[in-house]
Structures are given as C-alpha cells and as structure tokens.
Design a protein around this motif. Structure first.
Motif, PDB file in Angstrom:
ATOM      1  N   UNK A 241       8.966 -24.062 -64.563  1.00 32.41           N
ATOM      2  CA  UNK A 241       7.861 -23.492 -64.101  1.00 32.41           C
ATOM      3  C   UNK A 241       7.904 -22.115 -63.549  1.00 32.41           C
ATOM      4  N   UNK A 242       9.014 -22.147 -62.716  1.00 30.68           N
ATOM      5  CA  UNK A 242       9.299 -20.859 -62.017  1.00 30.68           C
ATOM      6  C   UNK A 242       9.684 -19.591 -63.110  1.00 30.68           C
ATOM      7  N   UNK A 243      10.677 -20.148 -64.038  1.00 27.59           N
ATOM      8  CA  UNK A 243      11.118 -19.045 -64.832  1.00 27.59           C
ATOM      9  C   UNK A 243       9.901 -18.627 -66.006  1.00 27.59           C
ATOM     10  N   UNK A 244       9.006 -19.716 -66.141  1.00 26.49           N
ATOM     11  CA  UNK A 244       7.670 -19.031 -67.114  1.00 26.49           C
ATOM     12  C   UNK A 244       6.898 -17.935 -66.167  1.00 26.49           C
ATOM     13  N   UNK A 245       6.563 -18.518 -64.793  1.00 24.53           N
ATOM     14  CA  UNK A 245       5.933 -17.594 -64.235  1.00 24.53           C
ATOM     15  C   UNK A 245       6.445 -16.398 -63.934  1.00 24.53           C
ATOM     16  N   UNK A 246       7.988 -16.146 -63.854  1.00 27.17           N
ATOM     17  CA  UNK A 246       8.308 -14.886 -63.656  1.00 27.17           C
ATOM     18  C   UNK A 246       8.283 -14.103 -64.921  1.00 27.17           C
ATOM     19  N   UNK A 247       8.545 -14.834 -66.357  1.00 32.28           N
ATOM     20  CA  UNK A 247       8.465 -14.165 -67.397  1.00 32.28           C
ATOM     21  C   UNK A 247       7.120 -13.660 -67.765  1.00 32.28           C
ATOM     22  N   UNK A 248       6.092 -14.504 -67.376  1.00 33.32           N
ATOM     23  CA  UNK A 248       4.572 -13.666 -67.436  1.00 33.32           C
ATOM     24  C   UNK A 248       4.494 -12.776 -66.662  1.00 33.32           C
ATOM     25  N   UNK A 249       4.807 -12.740 -65.266  1.00 32.29           N
ATOM     26  CA  UNK A 249       4.910 -11.495 -64.368  1.00 32.29           C
ATOM     27  C   UNK A 249       5.490 -10.438 -64.917  1.00 32.29           C
ATOM     28  N   UNK A 250       6.551 -10.425 -65.438  1.00 32.06           N
ATOM     29  CA  UNK A 250       7.459  -9.174 -66.099  1.00 32.06           C
ATOM     30  C   UNK A 250       6.876  -8.781 -67.203  1.00 32.06           C
ATOM     31  N   UNK A 251       6.326  -9.480 -68.235  1.00 29.54           N
ATOM     32  CA  UNK A 251       5.647  -9.127 -69.217  1.00 29.54           C
ATOM     33  C   UNK A 251       4.337  -8.295 -68.721  1.00 29.54           C
ATOM     34  N   UNK A 252       3.704  -8.936 -68.133  1.00 30.42           N
ATOM     35  CA  UNK A 252       2.220  -8.079 -67.419  1.00 30.42           C
ATOM     36  C   UNK A 252       2.386  -6.947 -66.609  1.00 30.42           C
ATOM     37  N   UNK A 253       3.397  -6.961 -65.752  1.00 30.17           N
ATOM     38  CA  UNK A 253       3.448  -5.795 -64.862  1.00 30.17           C
ATOM     39  C   UNK A 253       4.667  -4.931 -64.719  1.00 30.17           C
TER      40      UNK A 253
END
Length: 299
Positions: A241-253
């Motif tokens: 859950x944390x890995x996915x959240x961070x990956x989404x954040x980095x891809x977006x921002x």
C-alpha cells in the motif's frame, strides 16, 4: 472483496451519475441505506466516513455492539465485520464512501496517511464525538462534493478530486488536533502500532517482512500472525500500500524517469517496477502518468 461499484450493485442502487467511475461517492444516507450494508457483510473494499446528524443506530462492529448517535463521526475501514442491528426512524447521515485504492493513491491524502496513524485509529476507535462547528464545516465540504458530483462541470473529475482532497485535509486536521489515540490495549496491538510507525521511514528500501520483524525483535512468522490477527490484513498488504502510494505520487508530481523511480523505490530494475505497478494499479506507469492532471507530460 466487493469493490465500491460491486457493492453499489449488490445494494441495488442506481449509479450516482451515468459516468460514475466508482472511486468515491457522497451520499445522503437514510436508515434503510445503512441496513442495506448487511447485504455485503462488511466485505467492501472502501472506507465509509459517516457523519451522523440525526437519530441513532446500533451496530455490531467486529463483535462489539456499539450505539452510534447524532453528533458522531464514524469511520468504517475495509475488511472489518459490520452488521447493522437497529436504526431509529429519524436516522440521517451524510457519508463519503471512498474506494480503498483511491484513498491511498491520491497524492495529497496519501502523504497525510503515510505521516499519521489515523487509519489504525479508525480500526480501533471507529467512532468519536465531533464538535458541532467542526461537523458543520465538514458537512459543508461534503455538500460542495455532492453538488459537484451532480453537476455538468466541464472539468468534473478534476474538480471532484480537488474537493475530495480539501475535505480529507480538513478531516485529518481535526484528527490531529484532537490527538485521537490509537490506544493499544494489549501486546499484539502495541506491536502493530510499532510496525505501522516503522513503515513511512523504511518502505522504500525494505519490501520484506524480515526487516520489520528484526527491527521489532520478533520473528517474521510472529509479526505476520499478529498483523493479521489485529487487522485481518497481511504485512505485505501494508508494505504494498505504501509502495503503491509513493509510486503514484512520484509519477504524478515529479519529473523523474520511470527508471529513476524504480531505483528510488529499490526495485532491481525498471522492468520489475513496471510489472509490480501494473499488477497493483491495472495500468503501466507510463499510462498512469499520462492520465494524471499534474503529470510532467501534461504540465
């Protein structure tokens, strides 16, 4: 488990809007709507953030009977057993239902979750009294969401995400100021709290249960058993859950390449990261980045 969309079908409700994507929905809930929850027996992968403004209900939540009254905020967490036992005739609530994956992958709320123990607080303390001024403020936020949800706004998806993020920021502000304790009542719960506090600092480098077990001076088998006992979830679920959240954040921002993100999150190579992300999200990192409003490709 049911997705929010699956549950909506099981409850025999019409789509909130024809184009609804199933990520979240704001509803004005009657007693009958709460009784309909029994049809899915707590097997829905969504959070339900409920503001009880009138009447009351009795529920069995994880084997404990609770009375939820007007003036109360109640947070249902995915995977928890719940059964509505009784609802008063005058019951009324305003609710926000959020698909679990959306709760943890929206960048703004994801970062707030990563830096707090609020999800665990909700697991152990799903209801709390809320001052009238705070509840009224959050209800106004939900009214904005409801109106936007029903509107023909040209940028509806973007507006809804912005309003959702503002609502969650204000809700988490209340939680932080009231210092809601995820009070651990036994050794098992203490161990889970300690594990959950380790995650934000170490999930990028350590994807394996052995590291966390070592830090907590227990065996991997014991840690795994305790986490499942306390939450019904696995250690891997929380790490992912944390890995996915961070990956989404980095891809977006960020403007980092996919290879750089893979390295930052300690995957062995970009291919491994892409395969992992696609399994978790259902789309490749490249496609995910293209679809997001704040992606480097669209900025």
């Amino acid at each position: 488990m049911y997705t929010l969309k699956d549950a909506w079908k099981a409850w025999s409700y019409e789509w909130p809007t024809p184009e609804w994507d199933g990520r979240f929905v704001c509803v004005e809930a009657t007693g009958q709507m709460f009784l309909d929850v029994n049809a899915t027996r707590g097997l829905v992968s969504c959070f339900s953030l409920d503001f009880i403004t009138q009447g009351n209900l009795r529920i069995d939540y994880n084997g404990k009977v609770q009375l939820v009254e007007a003036g109360t905020f109640f947070a249902y967490s995915p995977g928890q057993e719940i059964r509505i036992l009784e609802v008063s005739d005058d019951f009324y609530a305003r609710c926000l239902l959020v698909e679990e994956s959306y709760m943890f992958t929206v960048p703004v709320t994801g970062l707030l979750i990563a830096s707090s123990n609020i999800p665990f607080s909700w697991l152990n303390h799903p209801q709390q009294r809320m001052p009238a001024d705070v509840m009224n403020h959050l209800l106004r936020r939900l009214e904005d969401l409801l109106q936007c949800q029903q509107s023909a706004h040209s940028y509806k998806a973007e507006a809804l995400q912005a309003l959702y993020s503002i609502f969650m920021i204000d809700l988490f502000d209340f939680e932080k100021k009231t210092d809601v304790k995820s009070i651990a009542t036994n050794r098992s719960e203490h161990l889970f709290v300690d594990f959950f506090r380790l995650l934000p600092s170490h999930f990028r480098e350590h994807h394996d249960i052995a590291f966390y077990a070592s830090e907590l001076c227990v065996s991997p088998v014991y840690l795994s058993r305790i986490v499942r006992q306390v939450t019904g979830r696995t250690v891997g679920t929380y790490i992912n859950r944390f890995l996915t959240m961070e990956a989404c954040y980095l891809l977006c921002m960020s403007e980092q390449s996919i290879a750089q993100i893979a390295e930052q999150l300690h995957f062995c190579d970009a291919s491994s990261f892409c395969n992992y992300f696609t399994r978790r999200i259902g789309t490749t990192p490249k496609q995910y980045r293209k679809t997001k409003k704040f992606s480097p490709a669209n900025s």
